[in-house]
Design a protein around this motif. Structure first.
Motif, short mmCIF file in Angstrom:
data_model
loop_
_atom_site.label_atom_id
_atom_site.label_comp_id
_atom_site.label_asym_id
_atom_site.label_seq_id
_atom_site.Cartn_x
_atom_site.Cartn_y
_atom_site.Cartn_z
N ALA A 28 0.82 -1.21 0.00
CA ALA A 28 0.00 0.00 0.00
C ALA A 28 0.85 1.26 0.00
O ALA A 28 0.45 2.30 -0.54
CB ALA A 28 -0.93 0.00 1.21
N LEU A 29 2.05 1.18 0.60
CA LEU A 29 2.95 2.34 0.65
C LEU A 29 3.86 2.42 -0.55
O LEU A 29 4.62 3.39 -0.69
CB LEU A 29 3.80 2.28 1.94
CG LEU A 29 3.03 2.38 3.25
CD1 LEU A 29 3.97 2.12 4.43
CD2 LEU A 29 2.37 3.74 3.40
N GLY A 30 3.82 1.41 -1.41
CA GLY A 30 4.68 1.40 -2.58
C GLY A 30 6.13 1.10 -2.25
O GLY A 30 7.04 1.52 -2.98
N LEU A 31 6.37 0.39 -1.17
CA LEU A 31 7.73 0.04 -0.77
C LEU A 31 8.14 -1.28 -1.40
O LEU A 31 7.62 -2.34 -1.05
CB LEU A 31 7.82 -0.08 0.76
CG LEU A 31 7.76 1.22 1.56
CD1 LEU A 31 7.77 0.91 3.05
CD2 LEU A 31 8.92 2.14 1.20
N ARG A 32 9.06 -1.22 -2.36
CA ARG A 32 9.57 -2.44 -2.96
C ARG A 32 10.45 -3.17 -1.96
O ARG A 32 10.89 -2.61 -0.96
CB ARG A 32 10.36 -2.12 -4.23
CG ARG A 32 9.55 -1.40 -5.30
CD ARG A 32 10.32 -1.39 -6.62
NE ARG A 32 11.66 -0.84 -6.45
CZ ARG A 32 11.96 0.45 -6.58
NH1 ARG A 32 10.99 1.32 -6.87
NH2 ARG A 32 13.20 0.87 -6.43
N GLY A 33 10.74 -4.45 -2.26
CA GLY A 33 11.49 -5.29 -1.33
C GLY A 33 12.82 -4.70 -0.90
O GLY A 33 13.14 -4.65 0.29
N GLY A 34 13.63 -4.24 -1.87
CA GLY A 34 14.94 -3.70 -1.55
C GLY A 34 14.87 -2.43 -0.72
O GLY A 34 15.66 -2.23 0.22
N ARG A 35 13.93 -1.56 -1.05
CA ARG A 35 13.78 -0.29 -0.31
C ARG A 35 13.26 -0.55 1.09
O ARG A 35 13.70 0.09 2.07
CB ARG A 35 12.85 0.64 -1.08
CG ARG A 35 12.73 2.04 -0.53
CD ARG A 35 12.24 2.99 -1.61
NE ARG A 35 13.23 3.12 -2.68
CZ ARG A 35 13.00 3.67 -3.87
NH1 ARG A 35 11.78 4.10 -4.16
NH2 ARG A 35 13.95 3.76 -4.77
N LEU A 36 12.32 -1.46 1.23
CA LEU A 36 11.81 -1.82 2.55
C LEU A 36 12.93 -2.42 3.39
O LEU A 36 13.05 -2.11 4.58
CB LEU A 36 10.66 -2.81 2.41
CG LEU A 36 10.10 -3.41 3.71
CD1 LEU A 36 9.48 -2.31 4.58
CD2 LEU A 36 9.07 -4.49 3.40
N HIS A 37 13.73 -3.27 2.79
CA HIS A 37 14.85 -3.90 3.51
C HIS A 37 15.83 -2.85 4.02
O HIS A 37 16.31 -2.94 5.16
CB HIS A 37 15.57 -4.89 2.60
CG HIS A 37 16.76 -5.55 3.23
ND1 HIS A 37 16.67 -6.30 4.38
CD2 HIS A 37 18.08 -5.56 2.87
CE1 HIS A 37 17.87 -6.76 4.72
NE2 HIS A 37 18.75 -6.31 3.82
N ALA A 38 16.12 -1.84 3.21
CA ALA A 38 17.03 -0.77 3.62
C ALA A 38 16.45 -0.01 4.81
O ALA A 38 17.17 0.31 5.78
CB ALA A 38 17.29 0.17 2.45
#
Length: 400
Positions: A28-38
């Protein structure tokens, strides 16, 4: 110690609960996997107490190149991630004049904005959950409409299938999107499609009602379903003493049974032909309108919502209402589908209606609707389910 005060998490929340919240809301926030991981990596490097104390502020101080190496990213990729996270209001970047980060002055990746955003994120989580439930309800209703149309078309005569009006209905049905596509439809588009699908079912019902030669056999309805499944099993409710189970025990399913359960001198074992005659008369009078009167007030509200502006109450409205009430009742969708597969939409709907109505039974209330439906499905499979007896008992309690 500082005189400044900083945002803190709501009472009962810790840093790990914010991490879990972000994981759940990432799409819902548009956080892709790599960005969320960071983001999660940088959050984990802060002290948990900094998120709950008003005199502390959670800040990630490590240099950008060190962070990029730890995340197996290029420095440019990490820069893009940080810029996107800041634009989304999840972090704040504070750096010194030379661009460096340091505990002195609180320069680094600051999470105070994220803390202040947590109440909004919690509200968003509720909205996402509500939409997920709504989407599931829409897909379940669409499945009901598909079965409804297929059942009627299967029973239609060859002459009726060639009728221009029915051909138009079939053309509209064939244009429906496949079930797999519903998962990716926007919720507004899905709701619009389900509304149109319901309207097409109504048009189909209208067609069959105005043409006596439209089907090779009678359309499935409440009376014929019960008659076909209880023709050798027309018992009445026994007048023997009722075993009043404890309220703390599991839901009782003895309310819905077939074989006599009382002593030899009880009414159930003596009624014979009188019982069969009474039950046959009851079956012939079991119209959708009477079923509506037998339903609980909650179920009636759902039925009326499904009926909408349509002047005539129909079988489909009661089935449709059942698909909507199973979740509030706590009935698992898997249990509902198993009942539908074994008893059809009509039989499963009658079972749920009985279960819902018997939640307020004066002596043996149903306290576990999901378990009750599974028990009824199992009884039907072994030929021991007696819907007519239970419906008669409910009618007596309703004074109908």
């Amino acid at each position: 110690m500082t005189d400044r005060t900083f945002p803190t998490l709501p009472q009962g929340h810790q840093r790990f609960s914010v991490e879990q919240l972000l994981i759940e809301l990432a799409p819902a926030l548009g956080l892709r996997g790599g960005r969320l991981h960071a983001l999660l990596y940088m959050m984990k490097q802060t002290a948990p107490g900094d998120w709950t104390r008003p005199d502390r502020e959670p800040v990630y101080f490590a240099p950008q190149d060190q962070t990029a190496e730890a995340l197996n990213k290029t420095r440019r990729a990490l820069y893009d991630d940080e810029a996107a996270l800041e634009a989304a209001g999840l972090i704040e970047k504070r750096v010194k004049g030379n661009g460096s980060r340091s505990p002195f002055g609180g320069c680094g990746i600051v999470f105070s904005r994220l803390i202040a955003l947590v109440p909004d994120l919690m509200h968003l989580k509720e909205q996402v959950a509500a939409e997920r439930l709504r989407r599931k309800e829409m897909r379940n209703r669409r499945s009901t409409y598909v079965r409804h149309i297929k059942r009627h078309l299967r029973d239609a005569t060859d002459f009726s299938l060639a009728h221009p009006r029915l051909l138009s209905i079939i053309e509209g049905f064939d244009a429906w999107p496949e079930a797999a596509r519903l998962a990716n439809m926007q919720i507004e588009a899905l709701e619009h499609h389900v509304t149109e699908a319901q309207a097409l079912c109504t048009t189909l019902d209208d067609f069959f009602e105005t043409r006596r030669d439209s089907t090779a056999k009678a359309a499935e309805n409440f009376p014929c379903f019960i008659q076909e499944n209880n023709q050798d099993n027309l018992s009445v409710i026994c007048n023997a003493n009722v075993d009043k189970g404890s309220a703390g025990k599991p839901a009782r399913t003895e309310l819905i049974c077939s074989e006599p359960i009382g002593p030899e001198d009880c009414l159930e074992n003596k009624c014979g032909a009188e019982s069969a005659e009474r039950n046959t008369q009851f079956i012939t009078q079991l119209t959708p309108e009477r079923i509506f009167k037998l339903a609980s007030s909650d179920m009636q509200a759902y039925i009326l919502a499904c009926q909408g502006e349509i002047p005539t109450l129909r079988e489909l409205h009661i089935i449709d209402a059942t698909t909507r009430i199973i979740h509030p009742l706590g009935i698992n969708h898997d249990a509902w589908i198993k009942a539908v597969n074994l008893m059809g939409d009509v039989g499963a709907a009658l079972c749920v209606l009985l279960i819902d109505a018997n939640r307020s039974h004066p002596t043996t209330p149903v306290r576990n609707p999901g378990g009750a439906l599974r028990a009824m499905t199992a009884r039907h499979k072994t030929g021991k389910l007696n819907l007519v007896g239970s419906l008669i008992g409910l009618a007596r309690r309703r004074g109908l």
